[in-house]
Design an enzyme around this catalytic site. Structure first.
Site, PDB file in Angstrom:
ATOM      1  N   GLY A 270       3.623  -0.835   9.007  1.00  0.00           N
ATOM      2  CA  GLY A 270       2.812   0.378   8.904  1.00  0.00           C
ATOM      3  C   GLY A 270       1.455   0.056   8.305  1.00  0.00           C
ATOM      4  O   GLY A 270       1.208   0.300   7.123  1.00  0.00           O
ATOM      5  N   LEU A 271       0.577  -0.557   9.126  1.00  0.00           N
ATOM      6  CA  LEU A 271      -0.750  -0.920   8.606  1.00  0.00           C
ATOM      7  C   LEU A 271      -1.717   0.250   8.801  1.00  0.00           C
ATOM      8  O   LEU A 271      -2.708   0.156   9.515  1.00  0.00           O
ATOM      9  CB  LEU A 271      -1.270  -2.195   9.288  1.00  0.00           C
ATOM     10  CG  LEU A 271      -2.447  -2.854   8.576  1.00  0.00           C
ATOM     11  CD1 LEU A 271      -2.034  -3.458   7.243  1.00  0.00           C
ATOM     12  CD2 LEU A 271      -3.108  -3.923   9.446  1.00  0.00           C
TER      13      LEU A 271
ATOM     14  N   GLY B  82      -0.787   1.020   3.944  1.00  0.00           N
ATOM     15  CA  GLY B  82      -0.546  -0.397   4.229  1.00  0.00           C
ATOM     16  C   GLY B  82      -1.815  -1.205   4.011  1.00  0.00           C
ATOM     17  O   GLY B  82      -1.788  -2.306   3.456  1.00  0.00           O
TER      18      GLY B  82
ATOM     19  N   LYS C 185       5.105  14.187  -8.343  1.00  0.00           N
ATOM     20  CA  LYS C 185       4.249  14.065  -7.151  1.00  0.00           C
ATOM     21  C   LYS C 185       4.790  14.923  -6.005  1.00  0.00           C
ATOM     22  O   LYS C 185       4.031  15.514  -5.236  1.00  0.00           O
ATOM     23  CB  LYS C 185       4.178  12.583  -6.743  1.00  0.00           C
ATOM     24  CG  LYS C 185       3.314  12.276  -5.524  1.00  0.00           C
ATOM     25  CD  LYS C 185       1.859  12.067  -5.884  1.00  0.00           C
ATOM     26  CE  LYS C 185       0.893  12.191  -4.724  1.00  0.00           C
ATOM     27  NZ  LYS C 185       0.978  11.171  -3.704  1.00  0.00           N
TER      28      LYS C 185
END
Ligand SMILES: NC(=O)C1=CN([C@@H]2O[C@H](COP(=O)(O)OP(=O)(O)OC[C@H]3O[C@@H](n4cnc5c(N)ncnc54)[C@H](OP(=O)(O)O)[C@@H]3O)[C@@H](O)[C@H]2O)C=CC1
Ligand SMILES: CC(C)(CO)C(=O)C(=O)O
Length: 379
Positions: free
Chosen positions: A13-14, A18, A224
């Site tokens: 998952g760039l 990422g 969060k």
């Protein structure tokens, strides 16, 4: 770790998260960072358009410099070396996790360190129930609760807009392992290659790593989660920038948070009872969760973080609805609705979050239908 040793870390998952992680690993460690793309086409696109480099603009640094670092190796399912994976970072959207992991499952085993760096809750349950169903062959699991803010602009450049660090902890595969001793943290810091890499002093300082017990990380994750349960669907539904609703969001935030907390208190009972059982015991860290996770404190914290500190930001869910991408609602408000059902709670106990989820889904469907049929308000 010896100076010559090189840790390999695969990144599945760039995208925004990422990339922000890859850049600092390349800047401050000697790790071999290997992005994993979904297809040969996406791999070729990365090689062609970026020249095999990951880049990010650091908006919070003077002059907003664009940093670029070459990647030595990148792969996709078709080109994968077919060797066991030692360290795997998952930075896809939550709903993409299963599909993204599937081609690599033969190379993930009990010696693999797998860290999820994602918003929301519910992926742990997915891993247990649908992906790593054989308890004897499960990876060592970690979670990163990341507060860095990164968005991709129209030119495709990732912009690191907010520097805010990441809490890391080992995830328990069973509920009985939910409360960890300090020794778990010390042991991983000394013996686990992923934790050793993430806590290398220069990298840890520059990226803002806080390595802790699961219960400490979980309290930050629930905090969060409440920020995202309010900010993300409401900005998407109303189609507004975060700061625009600062003076009028109190009542709806109160309804969402109050309902989430009532359900989370049942689902994460050991965490909410932690203080009375473990505070004062030297083997465990002291925590004050019941003072932090209250409705009134969280309404003011969510408003401060979401609408004030991030006032000029457009939330990730609003961005997804504007670009007609799927939204992570099933892992945020939808998660609370599933919890209520799994815990056999009264269906009315989750009606606020159910309605918010339905409205967020409707917002996305409306934007998609307008992109095809036009905007009837303008006719
Ligand atoms: N952006 C932010 O500021 C923050 C995000 N988060 C959370 O972090 C997580 C990741 O978000 P973000 O980085 O913004 O998301 P992005 O959409 O920017 O990145 C997701 C990446 O995953 C890739 N991907 C999807 N499916 C696959 C697959 N099958 N195989 C390989 N790669 C795949 C996508 O590639 P492709 O282009 O091919 O689809 C994309 O590059 C989310 O849970 C988000 O909520 C948390 C804090 C802040
Ligand atoms: C904190 C916030 C709400 C910032 O917009 C965020 O996490 C998001 O957009 O997903």
């Amino acid at each position: 770790m010896t100076a010559s040793h090189r840790t390999t870390i695969h990144i599945l998952g760039l995208g925004a998260m990422g990339t922000v992680l890859a850049i600092d690993l390349l800047r401050f460690t000697n790790a071999l960072v290997v992005p994993l793309f979904r297809s040969q086409e996406r791999l070729a696109q990365f090689q062609r358009t970026s020249g095999n480099k990951v880049s990010i603009r650091k908006l919070y640094l003077e002059g907003s410099p664009l940093l670029s670092y070459p990647v030595e190796r990148s792969e996709c399912p078709e080109t994968f070396s077919k060797k066991p994976i030692s360290n795997l970072v998952v930075t896809t959207k939550t709903y993409q996790t299963k599909e993204a992991l599937t081609p690599y499952l033969p190379y993930i085993n009990e010696n693999t360190n797998l860290i999820l760096i994602q918003n929301g809750l519910g992926v742990l349950e997915l891993l247990k129930e649908e992906i790593f169903t054989d308890a004897k062959n499960r990876p060592r699991l970690f979670q990163g609760v990341i507060s860095h803010g990164v968005y991709q602009d129209k030119a495709g450049i990732f912009n690191h807009a907010g520097w805010a660090g990441m809490k890391v902890a080992r995830l328990p595969w069973t509920d009985e392992q939910m409360i960890q001793k300090r020794s778990v943290v010390a042991d991983d810091a000394a013996n686990n290659s992923l934790v050793e890499l993430l806590t290398e002093p220069t990298f840890a300082k520059e990226f803002g790593i806080e390595h802790s017990t699961y219960q400490e990380m979980l309290s930050g994750q629930l905090f969060k989660f409440l920020v995202n349960a309010c900010m993300n669907p409401i900005t998407a539904i109303l189609d507004c920038v975060n700061g625009e609703m600062i003076d009028s969001c109190g009542p709806v935030f109160t309804s969402i948070i109050d309902e989430c907390l009532q359900i989370l208190r049942v689902a994460y009972k050991p965490l909410f009872e932690y203080q009375e059982k473990f505070n004062g015991n030297k083997e465990y860290p002291d925590m004050d969760i019941n003072a932090v996770l209250t409705t009134s404190n969280m309404v003011s914290e969510v408003t401060r973080i979401g609408c004030d500190i991030n006032s000029k930001n457009s939330s990730s869910m609003r961005q997804d609805t504007l670009f007609l991408r799927d939204i992570e609602i099933e892992y945020i408000n939808g998660y609370v609705v599933r919890l209520a059902s799994n815990l056999n709670l009264d269906p009315n106990s989750c009606k606020v979050n159910k309605t918010i989820k339905e409205l967020a889904d409707l917002r996305l469907a409306l934007n998609r239908s307008r992109s095809i049929n036009g905007d009837w308000r303008k006719e």
